[in-house]
Design a protein around this motif. Sequence first.
Motif, PDB file in Angstrom:
ATOM      1  N   PRO A   1       2.005  -5.451  -4.793  1.00 35.68           N
ATOM      2  CA  PRO A   1       0.817  -4.814  -4.057  1.00 35.68           C
ATOM      3  C   PRO A   1       0.785  -3.358  -4.342  1.00 35.68           C
ATOM      4  O   PRO A   1      -0.286  -2.742  -3.758  1.00 35.68           O
ATOM      5  CB  PRO A   1       1.464  -5.122  -2.661  1.00 35.68           C
ATOM      6  N   ARG A   2       1.641  -2.673  -4.845  1.00 38.19           N
ATOM      7  CA  ARG A   2       1.768  -1.188  -5.154  1.00 38.19           C
ATOM      8  C   ARG A   2       0.497  -0.851  -6.115  1.00 38.19           C
ATOM      9  O   ARG A   2       0.210   0.088  -6.268  1.00 38.19           O
ATOM     10  CB  ARG A   2       2.978  -0.592  -5.580  1.00 38.19           C
ATOM     11  N   ARG A   3       0.331  -1.958  -6.884  1.00 39.53           N
ATOM     12  CA  ARG A   3      -1.071  -1.813  -7.791  1.00 39.53           C
ATOM     13  C   ARG A   3      -2.120  -2.890  -7.504  1.00 39.53           C
ATOM     14  O   ARG A   3      -3.168  -2.403  -7.831  1.00 39.53           O
ATOM     15  CB  ARG A   3      -0.458  -1.956  -9.301  1.00 39.53           C
ATOM     16  N   GLY A   4      -1.869  -3.679  -6.773  1.00 40.86           N
ATOM     17  CA  GLY A   4      -2.648  -4.672  -6.410  1.00 40.86           C
ATOM     18  C   GLY A   4      -3.491  -4.789  -5.175  1.00 40.86           C
ATOM     19  O   GLY A   4      -4.253  -5.611  -4.920  1.00 40.86           O
TER      20      GLY A   4
ATOM     21  N   ALA B   1     -14.377  -1.818  -8.171  1.00 39.65           N
ATOM     22  CA  ALA B   1     -13.049  -1.424  -7.492  1.00 39.65           C
ATOM     23  C   ALA B   1     -12.104  -2.185  -6.879  1.00 39.65           C
ATOM     24  O   ALA B   1     -10.911  -1.858  -6.771  1.00 39.65           O
ATOM     25  CB  ALA B   1     -13.779  -0.199  -6.742  1.00 39.65           C
ATOM     26  N   HIS B   2     -12.727  -3.139  -6.157  1.00 37.84           N
ATOM     27  CA  HIS B   2     -12.021  -3.992  -5.173  1.00 37.84           C
ATOM     28  C   HIS B   2     -12.675  -5.326  -4.891  1.00 37.84           C
ATOM     29  O   HIS B   2     -13.887  -5.351  -5.157  1.00 37.84           O
ATOM     30  CB  HIS B   2     -11.458  -3.175  -4.063  1.00 37.84           C
TER      31      HIS B   2
ATOM     32  N   TRP C   1      -8.419  -0.493   2.862  1.00 35.45           N
ATOM     33  CA  TRP C   1      -9.369  -1.456   2.826  1.00 35.45           C
ATOM     34  C   TRP C   1      -9.086  -2.653   2.897  1.00 35.45           C
ATOM     35  O   TRP C   1      -9.839  -3.743   3.240  1.00 35.45           O
ATOM     36  CB  TRP C   1     -10.518  -1.312   1.632  1.00 35.45           C
ATOM     37  N   GLY C   2      -7.643  -3.137   2.896  1.00 32.48           N
ATOM     38  CA  GLY C   2      -7.077  -4.397   3.015  1.00 32.48           C
ATOM     39  C   GLY C   2      -7.705  -5.441   2.074  1.00 32.48           C
ATOM     40  O   GLY C   2      -7.933  -6.559   2.234  1.00 32.48           O
TER      41      GLY C   2
ATOM     42  N   GLN D   1     -17.841  -5.502   0.263  1.00 33.03           N
ATOM     43  CA  GLN D   1     -16.740  -6.556  -0.024  1.00 33.03           C
ATOM     44  C   GLN D   1     -17.425  -7.621  -0.694  1.00 33.03           C
ATOM     45  O   GLN D   1     -17.789  -8.600   0.406  1.00 33.03           O
ATOM     46  CB  GLN D   1     -15.968  -6.690   1.504  1.00 33.03           C
ATOM     47  N   THR D   2     -17.557  -7.552  -1.841  1.00 34.64           N
ATOM     48  CA  THR D   2     -18.195  -8.748  -2.618  1.00 34.64           C
ATOM     49  C   THR D   2     -17.727  -9.816  -2.776  1.00 34.64           C
ATOM     50  O   THR D   2     -16.568  -9.992  -2.768  1.00 34.64           O
ATOM     51  CB  THR D   2     -18.840  -8.020  -3.871  1.00 34.64           C
ATOM     52  N   GLY D   3     -18.191 -10.963  -2.481  1.00 35.44           N
ATOM     53  CA  GLY D   3     -17.689 -12.473  -2.484  1.00 35.44           C
ATOM     54  C   GLY D   3     -17.849 -13.182  -3.561  1.00 35.44           C
ATOM     55  O   GLY D   3     -17.196 -13.950  -4.403  1.00 35.44           O
TER      56      GLY D   3
END
Length: 643
Positions: A279-282, A256-257, A287-288, A218-220
């Motif tokens: 949100p259906r694509r975003g 990826a996220h 993983w929230g 979970q890169t910041g």
Amino acid sequence: MQLTHPAFIEPFDLYMFGKGEHWDLYRVLGAHPMAQDGAEGYRVAVWAPSAREVYLVGDFNDWRWGEYPLYPVGVSGVWAAFVPGMRKGALYKFGIRTGDAGGGRIVYKTDPFALYAEMRPGVAAVARDIDNHQWADDDWMQRRAEAGPPLRQAVSIYEVHAGSWQRKTDGTGVGGHPFLSWEELGDGLIPHVQNPGFTHIELLPVAEHPLDQSWGYQTGHYYAPTSRHGTPEDFKRFVDRCHQAGIGVILDWVPAHFPKDDWSLGRFDGTALFEHLDPRRGEHPDWGTFIFNYGRHEVRNFLLANALYWLREFHIDGLRMDAVASMLYLDYSREDGDWLPNEHGGRENLDAVEFLRQLNVVVHGQFPGAMTIAEESTAWAGVSRPVYTGGLGFTFKWNMGWMHDTLDYFRHEPVHRAYHHNALTFSLLYAFTENFVLPLSHDEVVHGKGALLSKMPGDAWQQQASLRALYAYMWAHPGKKLLFMGGEFGQWNEWDESRALDWCLYQFPAHGGIHALLRDLNGILRREPAMHAHDHDWTGFRWMDFSDWGGSVISFVRQCPDREGAPPVLWVFNFTPVVREYYRVPAPGGGTWREVLNTDSEYYGGSNAGNGGELQARTDEWSGGHHLVLTLPPLAGVALMPG
């Protein structure tokens, strides 16, 4: 510090950014030292097209909004300013007034292009420069470029989580934390990787991240090496030392996220700037986290430039991309009605496909010899095939099917393995459809799955023998190799990111024997072209016998037919604890055959059943072919070579 002034950015830079093709974008946006009108300071620039106002805040003004404005640069959506007196090491953020109704809100965001950041729990960017290391790895970089893609080279990867390989519990780690510095890691890790003969280190994500338990996924801060182990210069020195020691460095990279932390990329200027609004694509339901909008030129440029940043500025040898399947499919981990189809009504994320193809073309074009590796867990066709043939263009793909089938086979008691024989042979039906890496990664030794050694059935001796057989089978099987840390000496406990590996196990001969076996397996892998030159095509592999399911015995040959004088390697495996004497195995040629490796050797901790070093091949009267009559050791693999 003095007040800010408007800063000039070349129109061509803005044009290429708008196209999504500015490969040095990290030198334009972010904070960079410069001089203007005789004053020293930093130019700061940020992309925030929907912002009403943008101010720089930091430790230099007690984080007060409204004192250091940035100025819009034309209609590019970029805000920039020259900040006289700003110095290296300053902590800063951007205070952004959004375009919301009623005057907007003020949100405080870190710099997406920060080159360095605070140690958690702090999240502010740290002013730095890029050109801060004199490289001494010219020979390595030249050899890598001349050799080209490592498809025909020996590749044996040691996967490492830098925060838990070793740790300090006496408060002497970096910043008083338990983490080793990059220098200390180099002192211990480099010789530890050299000894068993691994060719590469693969680091779990080293880009800054706020949560240790995320392991970096979970890169910041995408452009900032984590401060847990030191500065960006320290990390460059670590990579330089690896190269001078003959070891490549691969980074785990996460396009990826990204997390929803309010200080980070999400809703950056009050709008869905880096992510999809819907949100259906975003958003990732599992993983929230947010999903990048791969169809937006500027977002794609952010990621493409980031990949090139690690390769160019840190001399990284490859990028392993996490969760590629989640990028490729719009319905990934979603129920019906929770996802939006593409323009053709399909489930493929066409923007992500185009992004990956462009990324691989650019990486391979600009950095000959560098590799890209996809963790792609589905049957998507052509992941590691060239873009011009319709593929995604990756150098390699993780072979998740081989990993699942093989570990499932070895979990069974030997008496039951006869009924699961196809788990061993099935992988050869598709072994050459992609350029595969065989992974026994961190994912297989966490969250209650147990360590590799503890997965094996039976008593301690059988568990260790099975693990040795597993490693021999993995190294003999076509494909490049990847093993997570701790596996090289047979750790019993599953991996925990909050504690160091169980180094004390090296005092026990059986665990030292596992390490010795890997050293010899890597030796054969690197020394013999038959073991690596044709990992990805049928000409390098030939079954001898896979039909003895009742005995749980298989045999095959690795070969290199296009290299004169390269001998074949015959591998025979017995996956039961029964010693099989006078066992007949087809041989690819006559004459003398040497037993060059036996995982049951007492040197590795085995029972020393074997064949006395040499055997003579016998001629089959009815076919004119040849065979060997062997003693097959229990739960073991044997390698034989002519001569």
